[in-house]
Design an enzyme around this catalytic site. Structure first.
Site, short mmCIF file in Angstrom:
data_model
loop_
_atom_site.label_atom_id
_atom_site.label_comp_id
_atom_site.label_asym_id
_atom_site.label_seq_id
_atom_site.Cartn_x
_atom_site.Cartn_y
_atom_site.Cartn_z
N ARG A 31 -7.90 -43.07 45.36
CA ARG A 31 -8.45 -42.36 45.85
C ARG A 31 -9.06 -42.84 47.73
O ARG A 31 -10.54 -42.14 47.47
CB ARG A 31 -9.61 -41.55 44.97
CG ARG A 31 -9.07 -40.23 44.15
CD ARG A 31 -8.84 -39.02 44.70
NE ARG A 31 -7.44 -38.49 43.62
CZ ARG A 31 -8.09 -38.11 43.09
NH1 ARG A 31 -9.17 -37.40 42.60
NH2 ARG A 31 -7.25 -37.10 42.03
N ARG A 35 -13.86 -37.40 49.10
CA ARG A 35 -14.61 -37.23 50.17
C ARG A 35 -15.96 -38.30 49.84
O ARG A 35 -16.96 -37.73 51.14
CB ARG A 35 -14.82 -36.14 48.97
CG ARG A 35 -14.59 -35.24 49.05
CD ARG A 35 -14.76 -34.25 47.63
NE ARG A 35 -13.88 -35.03 46.42
CZ ARG A 35 -13.57 -34.47 45.31
NH1 ARG A 35 -14.13 -33.04 45.21
NH2 ARG A 35 -13.27 -35.09 44.16
N ARG A 44 -11.31 -32.65 56.43
CA ARG A 44 -10.82 -31.76 54.86
C ARG A 44 -11.21 -30.29 55.33
O ARG A 44 -10.84 -29.38 55.22
CB ARG A 44 -11.33 -32.11 54.29
CG ARG A 44 -11.92 -31.03 52.57
CD ARG A 44 -10.47 -31.24 51.59
NE ARG A 44 -10.36 -30.89 50.31
CZ ARG A 44 -11.05 -29.55 50.31
NH1 ARG A 44 -10.20 -28.58 51.22
NH2 ARG A 44 -10.48 -28.83 48.86
N ASP A 81 -1.17 -35.74 46.40
CA ASP A 81 -1.30 -34.49 45.20
C ASP A 81 0.03 -35.27 44.07
O ASP A 81 1.07 -34.86 44.35
CB ASP A 81 -2.11 -34.04 45.29
CG ASP A 81 -3.18 -33.77 43.63
OD1 ASP A 81 -4.38 -34.69 43.56
OD2 ASP A 81 -2.40 -33.33 42.50
N TYR A 160 -0.30 -30.30 33.56
CA TYR A 160 -0.87 -29.47 34.35
C TYR A 160 -0.55 -28.47 33.83
O TYR A 160 -0.89 -27.04 34.61
CB TYR A 160 -1.11 -30.35 35.09
CG TYR A 160 -2.39 -30.98 35.65
CD1 TYR A 160 -3.39 -31.10 35.60
CD2 TYR A 160 -2.44 -32.58 35.48
CE1 TYR A 160 -5.29 -31.43 35.73
CE2 TYR A 160 -3.27 -33.65 35.73
CZ TYR A 160 -4.50 -33.00 35.85
OH TYR A 160 -5.53 -33.88 36.20
C1 CP3 Z 1 -4.78 -37.01 37.62
C2 CP3 Z 1 -4.49 -36.92 38.90
C3 CP3 Z 1 -4.09 -35.33 39.52
N1 CP3 Z 1 -4.33 -36.63 41.41
C4 CP3 Z 1 -4.25 -37.98 41.47
C5 CP3 Z 1 -3.81 -37.50 39.54
C6 CP3 Z 1 -3.68 -38.99 39.03
C7 CP3 Z 1 -4.78 -40.16 39.41
C8 CP3 Z 1 -5.94 -39.09 38.76
O1 CP3 Z 1 -6.33 -39.66 37.33
O2 CP3 Z 1 -6.61 -39.64 39.13
C9 CP3 Z 1 -3.24 -38.69 42.02
C10 CP3 Z 1 -3.94 -38.43 44.05
N2 CP3 Z 1 -4.64 -37.69 44.70
C11 CP3 Z 1 -5.44 -37.33 45.24
C12 CP3 Z 1 -4.60 -38.49 45.50
C13 CP3 Z 1 -4.39 -39.35 47.02
C14 CP3 Z 1 -3.94 -41.51 47.51
C15 CP3 Z 1 -5.17 -41.60 47.39
O3 CP3 Z 1 -5.22 -42.32 46.16
O4 CP3 Z 1 -6.08 -41.95 48.31
C16 CP3 Z 1 -3.29 -38.98 44.89
C17 CP3 Z 1 -2.94 -40.80 44.72
C18 CP3 Z 1 -6.31 -37.37 45.86
C19 CP3 Z 1 -6.77 -36.07 45.93
N3 CP3 Z 1 -6.58 -35.36 44.99
C20 CP3 Z 1 -7.89 -34.14 44.82
C21 CP3 Z 1 -8.48 -34.56 46.05
C22 CP3 Z 1 -10.12 -34.14 45.82
C23 CP3 Z 1 -9.85 -32.76 46.50
C24 CP3 Z 1 -10.50 -32.72 48.19
O5 CP3 Z 1 -10.54 -33.45 48.33
O6 CP3 Z 1 -11.39 -31.33 47.67
C25 CP3 Z 1 -8.34 -36.01 46.65
C26 CP3 Z 1 -8.54 -36.95 47.55
C27 CP3 Z 1 -8.00 -32.91 43.75
C28 CP3 Z 1 -7.30 -33.38 42.67
N4 CP3 Z 1 -6.05 -33.61 41.84
C29 CP3 Z 1 -5.82 -34.54 40.71
C30 CP3 Z 1 -7.42 -33.46 40.04
C31 CP3 Z 1 -7.85 -33.53 38.87
C32 CP3 Z 1 -7.92 -33.05 40.82
C33 CP3 Z 1 -9.07 -32.91 41.05
C34 CP3 Z 1 -10.19 -33.68 41.13
C35 CP3 Z 1 -11.16 -34.04 42.10
O7 CP3 Z 1 -11.18 -33.03 42.65
O8 CP3 Z 1 -11.33 -34.80 42.66
C36 CP3 Z 1 -5.06 -34.24 40.38
#
Ligand code: CP3
Length: 352
Positions: A31, A35, A44, A81, A160
Site C-alpha cells: 500500500r 491515502r 483519488r 486491487d 469476498y
Molecule cells: C484484501 C485486499 C484488498 N486489496 C488488496 C488486498 C490484499 C492485501 C491486504 O490484505 O491488504 C491488495 C491491494 N489493494 C491496493 C493495492 C495497490 C498497490 C499497493 O499496495 O500500493 C493492493 C496490492 C490498493 C487499495 N485498495 C484499497 C485502497 C484504499 C481505497 C481508497 O483510496 O479509498 C487502496 C489504496 C481498498 C481496499 N481493497 C481491499 C480492502 C479490504 C480495501 C479497504 C481497506 C482500505 O480502504 O484500506 C481488498
C-alpha cells in the site's frame, strides 16, 4: 543481444527474488501508494470512485509512481486491487467510504456458474495499459525500480465474493468449503483460471515480478489450507513457469503461522512474504536458505516512528542478513502514517 543484456546489472529487487543476498536489501511497502500521501488523495478525489481510479490508466500509473518519486523504493507495485478480478468476471463492485469493498455476494450455484471468464481480458485492458505506462515511466524516471504485478489468492478472493464485504470470519466461504466442496472447488477453479490469465497478461504488458496476496489464508484449518491455498497457488505457478519463464513470484499466505513452511515448500513460489505476526528468525530456519523472504515490519511501528521504528527495523534486518531478502511491511501502510516516517525508514534501510 544477450551479451548487451548481461552487461546491464539486474535490478536489485529481481536479484534478491532470484536468490541473491543483496545488501542493503531492496525495499518496497505494501500500500505504498495510498491515502497517507497527499498527492494520492488529490488524484483519488479527481477520479471520484476507487474503481474508476483503477481503470483510468493515466491516473493509476501516476499514483503507482508517486511513492517511487518521493522515496525511490526498489519495487513499484501496480496500483489496482485484488477485487478487480471478481469485477472483471462480472460481479458488481464498489468501494463505499468508510466501509471498504462491497460486492453483490454470490448466493447460489447458478451465480457461481454465471461468472464469465471470457470477459476477463477485455475488461482488464485498462489495467494492462496502466502496467505498460508504469513500465515506461520507470524506464525514464527510476531505472533501478522493478514493476510488481499482482492478484489475490483464490481463497481470499472467494471470501469476498461469497461474503460480499470484509468480515472477521468469512463464514460464507469457510462454511461452503466444508458443506459443498465441489461447488466451492468450482469457484476456486474459475478463479484459478482467471487469475492465471490475468497474471500472464500483466507480464506480457510489462510486469517484472508477481505477487499473490492470500490475506485470509490463515483462517483455514491445516487440511483446508493445503486444499484451498497451496493447491490452487501451485496450479497457477505451474502455468506461469511455462508461459512466463524467469518471472519471480512472491506468495503471501497471511497469518499462516507454521504452515508458512509447507506453503514455501509446496506452492512453487520463489519468495515468501511474512505477515506482522511471523517471527523472522523462525522463518529464516523454516524456509529454504536459497528462497527469498519478504517483510515484515508492523505498519503501526511506521506510524509511531522514532526509536520504535528503528529498533523493530534493525531487529528484522539482523534476522535476514546473509540470505535473499526484500524489506517490506507485514501488512499495508495505514492512512495515518506520517509520510516523513517513510523517509526515516528508507534512511535506516540504506545505512544497513
Ligand atoms: C484484501 C485486499 C484488498 N486489496 C488488496 C488486498 C490484499 C492485501 C491486504 O490484505 O491488504 C491488495 C491491494 N489493494 C491496493 C493495492 C495497490 C498497490 C499497493 O499496495 O500500493 C493492493 C496490492 C490498493 C487499495 N485498495 C484499497 C485502497 C484504499 C481505497 C481508497 O483510496 O479509498 C487502496 C489504496 C481498498 C481496499 N481493497 C481491499 C480492502 C479490504 C480495501 C479497504 C481497506 C482500505 O480502504 O484500506 C481488498
Amino acid at each position: 543481444m544477450d551479451s548487451d543484456r548481461a552487461a546491464v546489472p539486474a535490478k536489485p529487487l529481481l536479484r534478491a527474488l532470484g536468490g541473491e543476498a543483496v545488501w542493503p536489501p531492496p525495499a518496497w511497502l505494501m500500500r505504498q501508494a495510498g491515502r497517507y500521501l497527499p498527492e494520492y488523495r488529490e488524484i483519488r478525489a479527481r477520479a471520484g470512485d476507487f474503481v474508476t481510479l483503477c481503470t483510468t490508466p493515466e491516473l493509476a500509473a501516476e499514483v503507482t509512481l508517486q511513492p517511487i518519486r518521493r522515496y525511490g523504493m526498489e519495487g513499484a507495485i501496480l496500483f489496482s486491487d485484488i477485487l478487480m478480478v471478481p469485477w472483471a468476471l462480472g460481479q458488481p463492485l464498489r468501494f463505499a467510504e468508510g466501509e471498504g469493498p462491497l460486492l453483490e455476494p454470490l448466493r447460489s450455484a447458478e451465480a457461481i456458474a454465471a461468472l464469465d471468464p471470457s470477459r476477463l481480458v477485455s475488461r482488464v485492458a485498462p489495467i494492462l495499459e496502466t502496467v505498460a505506462r508504469v513500465r515506461e515511466g520507470l524506464a525514464a524516471e527510476a531505472p533501478r525500480t522493478a514493476l510488481i504485478g499482482f492478484a489475490g489468492g483464490c481463497f481470499t478472493v472467494a471470501c469476498y465474493m461469497l461474503e460480499g464485504r470484509g468480515s472477521k470470519e468469512f463464514a460464507a466461504a469457510r462454511g461452503l468449503a466444508y458443506a459443498d466442496p465441489p461447488l466451492f472447488g468450482r469457484l476456486i477453479r474459475t478463479l484459478q483460471e482467471a487469475t492465471t490469465e490475468y497474471l500472464v497478461a500483466q507480464v506480457e504488458a510489462g510486469a517484472e515480478a508477481l505477487m499473490i496476496f492470500d490475506s485470509w489464508a490463515g483462517m483455514l484449518s491445516p487440511g483446508q489450507f493445503r486444499r484451498w491455498v497451496i493447491e490452487p497457488t501451485a496450479a497457477i505457478v505451474r502455468t506461469l513457469r511455462r508461459r512466463c519463464p524467469g518471472v519471480p513470484l512472491i506468495g503471501f499466505p497471511r497469518f499462516a503461522g507454521p504452515l508458512l513452511a509447507d506453503y514455501a515448500a509446496r506452492a512453487g513460489i520463489d519468495a515468501t512474504a511474512m505477515d506482522t505476526a511471523m517471527d523472522p528468525r523462525w522463518a529464516a530456519q523454516a524456509v529454504p536458505p536459497a528462497m527469498a523472504l519478504q517483510g515484515n515490519l508492523d505498519p503501526l511501528a511506521l506510524v509511531a516512528g522514532g526509536a520504535a521504528l528503528e529498533a523493530e527495523t534493525r531487529s528484522i534486518l539482523a534476522a535476514m542478513r546473509g540470505r535473499p531478502y526484500v524489506f517490506n511491511l507485514g501488512h499495508g501502510i495505514v492512512p495515518q502514517t506520517p509520510p516523513e516516517h517513510v523517509t526515516a525508514l528508507m534512511r535506516i534501510l540504506r545505512s544497513a
